[in-house]
Design a protein around this motif. Structure first.
Motif, short mmCIF file in Angstrom:
data_model
loop_
_atom_site.label_atom_id
_atom_site.label_comp_id
_atom_site.label_asym_id
_atom_site.label_seq_id
_atom_site.Cartn_x
_atom_site.Cartn_y
_atom_site.Cartn_z
N VAL A 35 58.72 21.57 57.42
CA VAL A 35 58.86 20.56 58.46
C VAL A 35 59.03 21.28 59.79
O VAL A 35 59.93 22.10 59.96
CB VAL A 35 60.07 19.64 58.19
N PHE A 86 59.03 20.50 63.97
CA PHE A 86 59.13 19.46 65.01
C PHE A 86 59.05 18.07 64.37
O PHE A 86 58.33 17.21 64.85
CB PHE A 86 58.03 19.64 66.07
N GLY A 87 59.77 17.90 63.28
CA GLY A 87 59.83 16.59 62.64
C GLY A 87 58.57 16.20 61.87
O GLY A 87 58.46 15.10 61.37
N LYS A 88 57.63 17.13 61.78
CA LYS A 88 56.38 16.82 61.05
C LYS A 88 56.21 17.77 59.88
O LYS A 88 56.56 18.94 59.97
CB LYS A 88 55.18 17.01 62.00
N LYS A 89 55.62 17.22 58.82
CA LYS A 89 55.34 18.08 57.68
C LYS A 89 54.03 18.82 57.93
O LYS A 89 53.02 18.19 58.26
CB LYS A 89 55.16 17.23 56.42
#
Ligand SMILES: Nc1ncnc2c1ncn2[C@@H]1O[C@H](COP(=O)(O)OP(=O)(O)O)[C@@H](O)[C@H]1O
Ligand SMILES: [Mg+2]
Ligand SMILES: [Zn+2]
Length: 287
Positions: free
Chosen positions: A35, A37-40
């Motif tokens: 993960v 910056f809050g993204k997978k």
């Protein structure tokens, strides 16, 4: 030379024993995410060649972790199973300690009725061990050997399989412990403790039903809480095996317990009845 190839080269030069047959590949495994910056996002992992096999070290680590987790789960399950299995020795209430030594092997047969009843209970034990579910009602005079046979049966089931849980409850003793808990807030022997305990086990002996209400010619209604406990337990045990012993006849039991309890107790049980056997405790007394 890229970084990974350099690493492999270094390993090769160090001649570590575990580096034998191990090298890195340019292929990657794309099954892993991080993960950011809050993204997978997929994080490619460099594959390795170990002893001729293409391996992703991350997948391999996850597989090893899973194996370890399974092993720990197995260990935990085993411990839980043992705790359950030990219920018979840990949680039973047996006021007559001679009953702890009761076995089919030391149940003497001096007359036809004893022989027939022993045979019957032994064959019922075999049916239980085959997985059949039914209740047993053992009736007869005090000292005839009802508790002896009931405990022998329970012990034979207990010893036949590590996955079964058995419990032997002297009803009178249980009722005294519950009564005591009314005034003793420290006591663990509450009504709900016993209802849970008696409900959980696969095989339950309810020993000496009716003894808790006093003399055998009583017609007095058993006090509310006794009825409540028995009703809850028998209700919850309809798909489990319950073995009940009693000195009382069905007529006497019907005068003591409410209809629900009676109908659960006598819902197609196997009967073992002593009509001729006298009290085995006093038979050796010479007067
Ligand atoms: N046939 C028997 N062989 C050996 N001991 C027996 C026999 N019947 C009863 N006993 C012993 O006599 C005592 C009383 O028997 P018990 O099973 O408690 O009678 P009940 O439950 O019918 O009142 C127990 O110690 C029991 O082990
Ligand atoms: Mg008894
Ligand atoms: Zn992988």
């Amino acid at each position: 030379m890229n970084k990974i190839a350099k690493g492999a080269d270094k390993l090769e030069k160090m001649k570590l024993p575990h580096s034998a047959g191990l090298s890195f590949l340019s292929k990657t495994c794309d099954n892993h995410e991080i993960v950011a910056f809050g993204k997978k996002v997929i994080k490619p992992v460099q594959m390795m060649l170990i002893d001729g096999l293409e391996v992703c070290p991350r997948c391999e680590k996850e597989r090893q972790d899973e194996l370890l987790r399974e092993e720990q789960q197995h260990f935990y399950d085993n411990a839980q199973r043992l705790i359950k299995h030990n219920t018979l020795l840990r949680d039973s209430l047996i006021s007559d300690k001679t009953i702890l030594n009761a076995r089919f092997e030391n149940y003497e047969v001096n007359q036809d009725e004893q022989r027939a009843n022993k045979q019957k209970v032994m064959s019922l034990s075999e049916q239980y061990q085959l997985g059949n579910i039914f209740n047993i009602f053992i009736q007869g005079t005090t000292g005839a050997g009802k508790s002896h046979l009931a405990y022998s049966l329970l012990k034979s089931i207990h010893d036949s399989s590590e996955t079964t849980s058995c419990l032997y409850i002297d009803i009178d003793e249980m009722i005294r412990k519950i009564k005591d808990s009314f005034n003793n807030k420290e006591s663990k022997y509450t009504e709900s403790y016993f209802v849970n305990l008696l409900t959980e086990v696969d095989f339950l002996v309810l020993d000496d039903l009716g003894a808790e209400v006093g003399s055998i010619d009583t017609t007095r209604q058993a006090t509310d809480f006794i009825q409540r406990v028995l009703r809850a337990v028998l209700n919850a045990r309809q798909d489990k095996c319950t073995i009940t012993t009693s000195n009382l006849s069905s007529v006497q039991l019907k005068s003591i317990y409410d209809k629900k309890i009676i109908s659960r107790l006598f819902k197609n049980p196997r009967y073992v009845v002593f009509q001729k056997t006298e009290d085995q405790r006093v038979k050796n007394v010479p007067f």
